[in-house]
Design an enzyme around this catalytic site. Structure first.
Site, PDB file in Angstrom:
ATOM      1  N   GLY A 165      28.220  38.935  44.118  1.00 46.11           N
ATOM      2  CA  GLY A 165      28.627  40.305  43.829  1.00 46.11           C
ATOM      3  C   GLY A 165      29.316  40.506  42.492  1.00 46.11           C
ATOM      4  O   GLY A 165      29.428  41.644  42.026  1.00 46.11           O
ATOM      5  N   ASP A 166      29.780  39.424  41.854  1.00 45.95           N
ATOM      6  CA  ASP A 166      30.432  39.540  40.549  1.00 45.95           C
ATOM      7  C   ASP A 166      30.185  38.267  39.754  1.00 45.95           C
ATOM      8  O   ASP A 166      31.109  37.677  39.195  1.00 45.95           O
ATOM      9  CB  ASP A 166      31.929  39.800  40.712  1.00 45.95           C
ATOM     10  CG  ASP A 166      32.623  40.147  39.391  1.00 45.95           C
ATOM     11  OD1 ASP A 166      31.941  40.692  38.499  1.00 45.95           O
ATOM     12  OD2 ASP A 166      33.830  39.872  39.260  1.00 45.95           O
ATOM     13  N   MET A 167      28.933  37.853  39.696  1.00 47.03           N
ATOM     14  CA  MET A 167      28.607  36.597  39.038  1.00 47.03           C
ATOM     15  C   MET A 167      28.617  36.761  37.522  1.00 47.03           C
ATOM     16  O   MET A 167      27.877  37.576  36.973  1.00 47.03           O
ATOM     17  CB  MET A 167      27.238  36.093  39.507  1.00 47.03           C
ATOM     18  CG  MET A 167      26.805  34.792  38.842  1.00 47.03           C
ATOM     19  SD  MET A 167      28.031  33.464  38.912  1.00 47.03           S
ATOM     20  CE  MET A 167      28.066  33.113  40.675  1.00 47.03           C
ATOM     21  N   ASN A 224      33.337  33.030  36.241  1.00 41.60           N
ATOM     22  CA  ASN A 224      33.468  32.790  37.679  1.00 41.60           C
ATOM     23  C   ASN A 224      32.709  31.545  38.148  1.00 41.60           C
ATOM     24  O   ASN A 224      32.472  31.380  39.349  1.00 41.60           O
ATOM     25  CB  ASN A 224      33.008  34.013  38.470  1.00 41.60           C
ATOM     26  CG  ASN A 224      34.110  35.049  38.600  1.00 41.60           C
ATOM     27  OD1 ASN A 224      35.276  34.760  38.331  1.00 41.60           O
ATOM     28  ND2 ASN A 224      33.757  36.254  39.007  1.00 41.60           N
TER      29      ASN A 224
END
Length: 273
Positions: free
Chosen positions: A171-173, A177
């Site tokens: 969802g927030d790659m 991260n």
């Protein structure tokens, strides 16, 4: 609900030597010692309590496969595996952008193989994830403006209507991260916990890493990245680019909501379009 403090979790989870690592709008992050190992304690702020529970659900699904392990959790705190190694950002800065993209693709392949288990109820749907874009597009249409947001929302609707390879998404790659663990290799952390088509997880890579505007705002880089992701993740280039366009519209809509500059995401959207 009464806020639980650091000392509460130190005692309850038998932790020692807390050291503040980072502080954000969603959490206070500490390194702590637990059973002789350094781990991470994330204490959630009121905003984090709302936003981070789906991330914990995703980590439970991943069970350490391509992601940091969730060691313990409740509604206000997460105890996590610690990954002290560097992210893939230095690779990009050293001129190895394609290698960084391949590493991220490999991590995503691991994450997307996770069994949904019983966690789907704790995840955010892609339809809900795109809500800010849909709201912005609706407002623009009502004002009679056929903006990029309207066009991006139409693409998003088409993509969501016929999803492919639905799975647990990070969802927030992005490049910051994914970090290197000495014994477990490259691992993702800080997932948002989304459920939907896996192509979505490739989209944010095109907007990152930050601070290298000349690199990312480039048609050559966009096409090269799309080709690598298509090859490594067995995806189709046109569909990747469609998701990038939709995602950039979403990112710009978020920026407007947060009082930040939407132009970087808009410029990438225009290149992709």
């Amino acid at each position: 609900m009464e806020s639980k403090n650091l000392e509460h979790y130190v005692q309850m989870w038998h932790l020692v030597n807390p050291q503040l690592l980072a502080q954000t709008a969603t959490s206070q992050v500490y390194t702590v010692e637990h059973k002789g190992e350094t781990v991470v304690l994330k204490l959630l702020t009121p905003i984090g309590v709302q936003d981070e529970q789906s991330g914990a659900a995703a980590l439970r699904c991943y069970n350490g496969n391509g992601a940091v392990r969730l060691l313990n959790s409740d509604a206000q705190a997460h105890l996590l595996e610690y990954v002290p190694g560097a992210s893939v950002v230095p690779l990009v800065l050293e001129g190895h952008d394609a290698d960084a993209t391949r590493i991220i693709a490999g991590v995503l392949n691991q994450l997307h193989s996770a069994d949904i288990g019983g966690e789907q109820a704790g995840l955010v749907t892609l339809e809900r994830r795109f809500r800010s874009l849909f709201n912005k597009a609706k407002a623009d249409q009502q004002a009679g403006d056929q903006t990029l947001f309207v066009r991006a929302a139409l693409v998003a609707r088409d993509l969501l209507a016929v999803p492919r390879e639905v799975c647990v998404l990070h969802g927030d790659m992005h490049h910051e991260n994914v970090r290197y663990h000495d014994t477990r290799g490259w691992l993702a952390f800080d997932p948002k916990g989304v459920y939907g088509e896996r192509t979505y997880d490739a989209a944010n890579i095109f907007c990152n890493p930050g601070g290298v505007t000349e690199l990312i705002e480039s048609e050559d880089r966009i096409l090269r990245t799309a080709d690598i992701l298509a090859q490594e993740m067995k995806l189709e280039v046109p569909r990747i680019l469609a998701f990038v366009f939709a995602y950039c519209g979403l990112s710009a809509a978020w920026s407007i909501e947060d009082g930040q500059n939407p132009e970087p995401a808009i410029r990438i959207a225009e290149l992709v379009e």
